[in-house]
Design a protein around this motif. Structure first.
Motif, short mmCIF file in Angstrom:
data_model
loop_
_atom_site.label_atom_id
_atom_site.label_comp_id
_atom_site.label_asym_id
_atom_site.label_seq_id
_atom_site.Cartn_x
_atom_site.Cartn_y
_atom_site.Cartn_z
N ALA A 104 7.51 -23.56 2.50
CA ALA A 104 7.06 -24.94 2.27
C ALA A 104 5.65 -24.97 1.65
N GLN A 105 4.78 -24.09 2.13
CA GLN A 105 3.42 -24.01 1.59
C GLN A 105 3.34 -23.09 0.36
N GLY A 106 4.36 -22.26 0.18
CA GLY A 106 4.36 -21.34 -0.95
C GLY A 106 3.42 -20.17 -0.76
N THR A 107 3.28 -19.70 0.48
CA THR A 107 2.36 -18.60 0.77
C THR A 107 3.06 -17.48 1.53
N ALA A 108 2.52 -16.29 1.38
CA ALA A 108 3.01 -15.13 2.11
C ALA A 108 1.87 -14.13 2.25
N GLU A 109 1.99 -13.28 3.25
CA GLU A 109 1.06 -12.16 3.40
C GLU A 109 1.87 -10.87 3.42
N ALA A 110 1.55 -9.97 2.50
CA ALA A 110 2.25 -8.69 2.41
C ALA A 110 1.44 -7.61 3.12
N GLY A 111 2.13 -6.56 3.54
CA GLY A 111 1.49 -5.40 4.16
C GLY A 111 2.37 -4.18 3.97
N CYS A 112 1.87 -3.03 4.43
CA CYS A 112 2.62 -1.79 4.20
C CYS A 112 2.11 -0.67 5.11
N TRP A 113 2.85 0.42 5.13
CA TRP A 113 2.41 1.69 5.69
C TRP A 113 3.32 2.79 5.18
N LEU A 114 2.83 4.01 5.25
CA LEU A 114 3.59 5.21 4.86
C LEU A 114 3.27 6.32 5.84
N GLU A 115 4.23 7.20 6.02
CA GLU A 115 3.93 8.42 6.74
C GLU A 115 3.33 9.42 5.75
N PRO A 116 2.63 10.45 6.22
CA PRO A 116 1.89 11.34 5.32
C PRO A 116 2.74 12.03 4.25
N SER A 117 3.98 12.34 4.54
CA SER A 117 4.82 13.05 3.57
C SER A 117 5.09 12.24 2.31
N ALA A 118 4.86 10.94 2.35
CA ALA A 118 5.20 10.06 1.23
C ALA A 118 3.99 9.59 0.43
N VAL A 119 2.80 9.98 0.83
CA VAL A 119 1.57 9.49 0.20
C VAL A 119 1.41 10.09 -1.20
N GLY A 120 0.83 9.30 -2.09
CA GLY A 120 0.45 9.79 -3.41
C GLY A 120 1.57 9.76 -4.44
N ARG A 121 2.64 9.04 -4.18
CA ARG A 121 3.78 9.01 -5.10
C ARG A 121 4.01 7.63 -5.71
#
Length: 187
Positions: free
Chosen positions: A90-107
């Motif tokens: 209704a307001q047209g808003t969102a908040e995004a977030g994330c996380w990764l485990e170490p084996s997946a970093v840097g890709r």
């Protein structure tokens, strides 16, 4: 179950649901220390019951159209997640977030995954503004905001109490017209 390809490296984005609690807990256990540097989730998801409860919260948000949780998989293995922590159509808003485990970093997995989620939010749910709240100490997450073309709007000084220490939080955002213009590229 559906999955969205994130490229030619076998990475994909797919929903995370309560029936996947054991897999989600195993993922959290693999990345607990690394994820916990900037994210309180490892302190919340500590056993099968809490894992299921966390996933149930997002199943309920999905049903109510107030949030979403997507797993990032590489060759079938859950290695991270992207979420719309909040979604207010209704307001047209969102908040995004994330996380990764170490084996997946840097890709580039988070950047690609968040791009897909923002595309969905803007184009399918008519979201006008997507926020990205991040600890000022979390350079990798700030780099994602920059790569996505977000604008740093400000710093909330010592606003986030985490593990007994106060941290500054930065607020980044992208507006739908900016997102669409960047996706079209230079003319």
């Amino acid at each position: 179950m559906y999955a969205i390809s994130l490229g030619d490296d076998g990475a994909e984005l797919c929903p995370l649901e309560p029936w996947q609690a054991a897999e989600f807990l195993a993922h959290m256990d693999r990345g607990r220390e690394f994820i916990g540097r900037h994210n309180g989730l490892p302190d919340i998801v500590t056993d099968l019951e809490s894992s299921r409860a966390y996933l149930q919260t997002y199943a309920e948000k999905t049903a109510a159209d107030t949030g979403r949780l997507f797993g990032i998989r590489v060759e079938g293995t859950l290695v991270g997640a992207v979420l719309l922590r909040t979604l207010d159509v209704a307001q047209g808003t969102a908040e995004a977030g994330c996380w990764l485990e170490p084996s997946a970093v840097g890709r580039g997995l988070v950047t690609r995954a968040v791009r897909a989620v923002i595309d969905w939010a803007v184009e399918e749910r008519a979201v006008h503004r997507v926020d990205w709240w991040v600890s000022s100490d979390n350079e990798p997450s700030i780099a994602v905001a920059r790569r996505l073309g977000m604008t740093k709007e400000g710093v909330l000084r010592e606003s986030y109490l985490y593990r007994g220490e106060r941290h500054d939080e930065e607020i980044w955002s992208v507006l739908a017209p900016e997102w669409r213009a960047a996706r079209r590229g230079p003319r």
